[in-house]
Design an enzyme around this catalytic site. Structure first.
Site, PDB file in Angstrom:
ATOM      1  N   GLY A  34      45.450  52.772  32.118  1.00  0.00           N
ATOM      2  CA  GLY A  34      44.624  52.397  30.972  1.00  0.00           C
ATOM      3  C   GLY A  34      45.277  52.674  29.632  1.00  0.00           C
ATOM      4  O   GLY A  34      44.721  52.323  28.595  1.00  0.00           O
TER       5      GLY A  34
ATOM      6  N   TYR B 235      43.632  34.946  31.500  1.00  0.00           N
ATOM      7  CA  TYR B 235      42.592  35.515  32.364  1.00  0.00           C
ATOM      8  C   TYR B 235      42.405  37.027  32.241  1.00  0.00           C
ATOM      9  O   TYR B 235      41.533  37.577  32.882  1.00  0.00           O
ATOM     10  CB  TYR B 235      42.894  35.179  33.824  1.00  0.00           C
ATOM     11  CG  TYR B 235      42.822  33.703  34.116  1.00  0.00           C
ATOM     12  CD1 TYR B 235      41.635  33.002  33.930  1.00  0.00           C
ATOM     13  CD2 TYR B 235      43.936  32.999  34.563  1.00  0.00           C
ATOM     14  CE1 TYR B 235      41.558  31.652  34.193  1.00  0.00           C
ATOM     15  CE2 TYR B 235      43.866  31.637  34.830  1.00  0.00           C
ATOM     16  CZ  TYR B 235      42.674  30.975  34.637  1.00  0.00           C
ATOM     17  OH  TYR B 235      42.603  29.634  34.889  1.00  0.00           O
TER      18      TYR B 235
ATOM     19  N   GLU C 296      48.544  57.367  36.175  1.00  0.00           N
ATOM     20  CA  GLU C 296      49.155  56.153  36.741  1.00  0.00           C
ATOM     21  C   GLU C 296      49.405  55.103  35.661  1.00  0.00           C
ATOM     22  O   GLU C 296      48.860  54.001  35.713  1.00  0.00           O
ATOM     23  CB  GLU C 296      48.228  55.576  37.812  1.00  0.00           C
ATOM     24  CG  GLU C 296      47.876  56.539  38.922  1.00  0.00           C
ATOM     25  CD  GLU C 296      46.680  56.047  39.759  1.00  0.00           C
ATOM     26  OE1 GLU C 296      46.213  54.918  39.556  1.00  0.00           O
ATOM     27  OE2 GLU C 296      46.218  56.824  40.591  1.00  0.00           O
TER      28      GLU C 296
ATOM     29  N   TYR D 174      51.743  42.871  33.490  1.00  0.00           N
ATOM     30  CA  TYR D 174      50.905  41.876  34.168  1.00  0.00           C
ATOM     31  C   TYR D 174      51.275  40.458  33.713  1.00  0.00           C
ATOM     32  O   TYR D 174      50.408  39.661  33.376  1.00  0.00           O
ATOM     33  CB  TYR D 174      49.414  42.177  33.927  1.00  0.00           C
ATOM     34  CG  TYR D 174      49.097  43.603  34.278  1.00  0.00           C
ATOM     35  CD1 TYR D 174      49.060  44.005  35.617  1.00  0.00           C
ATOM     36  CD2 TYR D 174      48.920  44.572  33.294  1.00  0.00           C
ATOM     37  CE1 TYR D 174      48.837  45.334  35.948  1.00  0.00           C
ATOM     38  CE2 TYR D 174      48.696  45.903  33.626  1.00  0.00           C
ATOM     39  CZ  TYR D 174      48.655  46.269  34.946  1.00  0.00           C
ATOM     40  OH  TYR D 174      48.443  47.571  35.292  1.00  0.00           O
TER      41      TYR D 174
ATOM     42  N   ARG E 209      51.034  49.557  32.098  1.00  0.00           N
ATOM     43  CA  ARG E 209      51.263  48.857  30.829  1.00  0.00           C
ATOM     44  C   ARG E 209      52.023  49.725  29.817  1.00  0.00           C
ATOM     45  O   ARG E 209      52.886  49.237  29.098  1.00  0.00           O
ATOM     46  CB  ARG E 209      49.875  48.521  30.274  1.00  0.00           C
ATOM     47  CG  ARG E 209      49.815  47.679  29.077  1.00  0.00           C
ATOM     48  CD  ARG E 209      48.366  47.622  28.588  1.00  0.00           C
ATOM     49  NE  ARG E 209      47.439  47.071  29.551  1.00  0.00           N
ATOM     50  CZ  ARG E 209      47.204  45.779  29.731  1.00  0.00           C
ATOM     51  NH1 ARG E 209      47.837  44.902  28.996  1.00  0.00           N
ATOM     52  NH2 ARG E 209      46.332  45.358  30.631  1.00  0.00           N
TER      53      ARG E 209
ATOM     54  N   CYS F 227      50.992  20.562  36.286  1.00  0.00           N
ATOM     55  CA  CYS F 227      50.014  19.472  36.175  1.00  0.00           C
ATOM     56  C   CYS F 227      48.602  19.988  35.896  1.00  0.00           C
ATOM     57  O   CYS F 227      47.711  19.211  35.581  1.00  0.00           O
ATOM     58  CB  CYS F 227      50.002  18.688  37.483  1.00  0.00           C
ATOM     59  SG  CYS F 227      49.435  19.698  38.857  1.00  0.00           S
ATOM     60  N   ASP F 228      48.410  21.293  36.011  1.00  0.00           N
ATOM     61  CA  ASP F 228      47.076  21.881  35.922  1.00  0.00           C
ATOM     62  C   ASP F 228      46.572  21.887  34.474  1.00  0.00           C
ATOM     63  O   ASP F 228      47.217  22.472  33.592  1.00  0.00           O
ATOM     64  CB  ASP F 228      47.165  23.319  36.471  1.00  0.00           C
ATOM     65  CG  ASP F 228      45.825  24.018  36.496  1.00  0.00           C
ATOM     66  OD1 ASP F 228      44.817  23.420  36.050  1.00  0.00           O
ATOM     67  OD2 ASP F 228      45.776  25.163  36.947  1.00  0.00           O
TER      68      ASP F 228
HETATM   69  C1  LIG Z   1      44.570  52.065  40.461  1.00  0.00           C
HETATM   70  C2  LIG Z   1      45.303  51.660  39.231  1.00  0.00           C
HETATM   71  N1  LIG Z   1      46.085  52.553  38.631  1.00  0.00           N
HETATM   72  C3  LIG Z   1      46.789  52.248  37.536  1.00  0.00           C
HETATM   73  C4  LIG Z   1      46.742  50.988  36.990  1.00  0.00           C
HETATM   74  C5  LIG Z   1      47.587  50.696  35.798  1.00  0.00           C
HETATM   75  O1  LIG Z   1      46.847  50.394  34.703  1.00  0.00           O
HETATM   76  P1  LIG Z   1      47.531  50.233  33.274  1.00  0.00           P
HETATM   77  O2  LIG Z   1      48.597  49.225  33.409  1.00  0.00           O
HETATM   78  O3  LIG Z   1      46.425  49.811  32.406  1.00  0.00           O
HETATM   79  O4  LIG Z   1      48.079  51.567  32.901  1.00  0.00           O
HETATM   80  C6  LIG Z   1      45.903  50.005  37.570  1.00  0.00           C
HETATM   81  C7  LIG Z   1      45.815  48.673  37.002  1.00  0.00           C
HETATM   82  O5  LIG Z   1      45.172  47.778  37.487  1.00  0.00           O
HETATM   83  C8  LIG Z   1      45.176  50.352  38.733  1.00  0.00           C
HETATM   84  O6  LIG Z   1      44.396  49.459  39.348  1.00  0.00           O
END
Ligand SMILES: Cc1ncc(COP(=O)(O)O)c(C=O)c1O
Length: 437
Positions: free
Chosen positions: A234, A320, A269, A378, A272, A349-350
């Site tokens: 996040g 998206y 984790e 992403y 981004r 083509c979409d």
């Molecule tokens: C379980 C989990 N951890 C970590 C992340 C990484 O999120 P971010 O790229 O926002 O740090 C995600 C993203 O979907 C996730 O699903």
């Protein structure tokens, strides 16, 4: 070949004085290609890592490889000693294949296939759960697993809400699940949450950690002894975001609810955060369509531009996943035409393959370039060869002093590199030089 040598083959080392703008110019000078080009600057990944260590010294980063699994970025995180958040068996296999210790992996998928659970057991990987059914499955296929309970704690200011899919409620539901886990003899060692990807709400981490304290207390009351907490992802990734403010709220919450010296392993984790700003997309206009008013003025009403890259390449998230693009026109200022209502299309083509609609841009010509910064997260991970178009190709650069740093870090073998990173930071203030922007 070791990771450093493999990485060296993928990149060009440039002088510290070379700016990002000059690198874009070099890519533009290659001329239009069939494949979309990505400028990757590994310096950004390294700088982000050291910013993390500096501001969140208690939190070990487990890179969310799903955000960008480009070889050069993954190899850089390996050299830096990151841990890994893996979502699938294939991601676990890839990371283990690099020789990463199982302790440095969290298989953070709350709804695993039986095959991947059996695999996790074979490799002794830590994993997570958020439902009764997952607990029963773990009980049957991986009864000795160390697991984290994932609870829901959504930020309303996130680009992507993950709580709509994963995470038990942090109060009664979490307690019920812990009761069941206890009954089944499952070794719950801690908790995790995910506030949502691209969260612009740093205070939420404080509240989420506070909720984790309540869950920990309940777990203790029924006989568990938690030791691991996982703050999920996040964190912001775009250029010029203020990461420090996130660290302030997290450090305050850790100090208050999980003080240092009590044996807590704290991980997060980030995806981004590591990769977004490291990648700039550099693409030429290859088609143009102008719509004029029917009256005699023949005024331009709107303009369509077509690129070799779209939602099936780099820009799935632009359409998206709430990541609108900010196009930078790459031509001399005085060479720009008047502003028009503009639509940017991918090559397929979409009709849905439009990654910016109804924006205002100066008029462009075929072969003009448009540049999109902070496209590392992403983006290419969503790409496919729909209609036979090419996948994006990375052109990778690293500044000399950063390369020397990676070289020196990688030569200190057999050490826990996450710790090594901190030691390096303390030992060698040269790291301050890694600010290139
Ligand atoms: C379980 C989990 N951890 C970590 C992340 C990484 O999120 P971010 O790229 O926002 O740090 C995600 C993203 O979907 C996730 O699903």
């Amino acid at each position: 070949m070791d990771v450093l040598s493999v990485l060296k083959c993928r990149l060009e080392i440039v002088d510290d004085s070379v700016s990002s703008k000059e690198l874009v110019d070099r890519i533009v000078a290659l001329g239009p290609r069939e494949e979309p080009l990505h400028l990757v600057e590994l310096d950004t990944v390294v700088k982000r890592h050291y910013d993390w260590l500096r501001h969140l010294p208690r939190v070990r980063p487990f890179y969310a490889i799903k955000s960008n699994d480009d070889a050069s970025i993954v190899e850089t995180t390996l050299l830096l000693g990151c841990g890994y958040d893996c979502a699938s068996k294939a991601e676990c296999e890839r990371v283990l294949g690099f020789g990463v210790d199982r302790e440095r992996i969290i298989f953070a998928q709350p709804a695993k296939t039986i095959e991947s659970l059996v695999y996790a057991r074979e490799k002794g990987l830590r994993t997570v759960f958020d439902s009764e059914y997952e607990l029963w499955k773990i009980h049957q296929y991986y009864p000795e697993a160390e697991v984290l309970i994932r609870y829901r704690f959504d930020s309303r200011k996130a680009k992507i809400n993950l709580g709509v899919k994963f995470g038990c409620e942090p109060d009664k539901e979490a307690c019920r699940l812990l009761d069941l886990a206890k009954k089944l003899g499952i070794n719950v060692v801690g908790w995790c949450f995910n506030v949502g990807s691209g969260c612009s709400d740093p205070e939420i981490f404080y509240e989420a950690i506070e909720a984790g304290r309540r869950i920990t207390d309940y777990a203790t009351s029924i006989g568990y002894s938690f030791s691991m907490i996982d703050l999920g992802g996040g964190f912001p990734g775009d250029k010029d975001v203020n990461f420090q403010i996130y660290a302030v709220h997290i450090n305050r919450a850790l100090e208050e609810f999980f003080p240092d010296g009590q044996g807590w392993t704290v991980i997060a984790e980030p995806g981004r955060y590591y990769c977004a700003a490291a990648l700039t997309s550099v693409i030429p206009v290859h088609g143009k369509r102008v719509f004029r008013s029917a009256d005699s003025s023949a005024r331009i009403e709107k303009v369509f531009y077509y690129f070799n890259d779209g939602i099936y390449g780099t820009f799935y998230s632009a359409k998206y996943r709430n990541q609108p693009v900010k196009p930078i026109i790459w031509k001399k200022r005085n060479d720009c035409g008047p502003m028009h209502k503009t639509f940017l299309f991918g090559p397929t083509c979409d009709g849905n393959d439009v990654f910016a609609a109804d924006i205002s841009l100066p008029e462009l010509n075929v072969s003009d370039y448009v540049v999109f910064e902070s496209q590392g997260a992403y983006s290419r991970v969503h790409s496919c060869r729909f209609n036979g178009f090419c996948l994006p190709k990375s052109i990778v650069f690293v500044r000399k002093s950063v390369w020397n740093l990676l070289d020196s870090v990688s030569s200190e073998d057999n050490l826990d590199r996450t710790i090594l990173g901190s030691k390096y930071l303390q030992r060698n203030n040269k790291i301050e030089k890694l600010v290139f922007e």
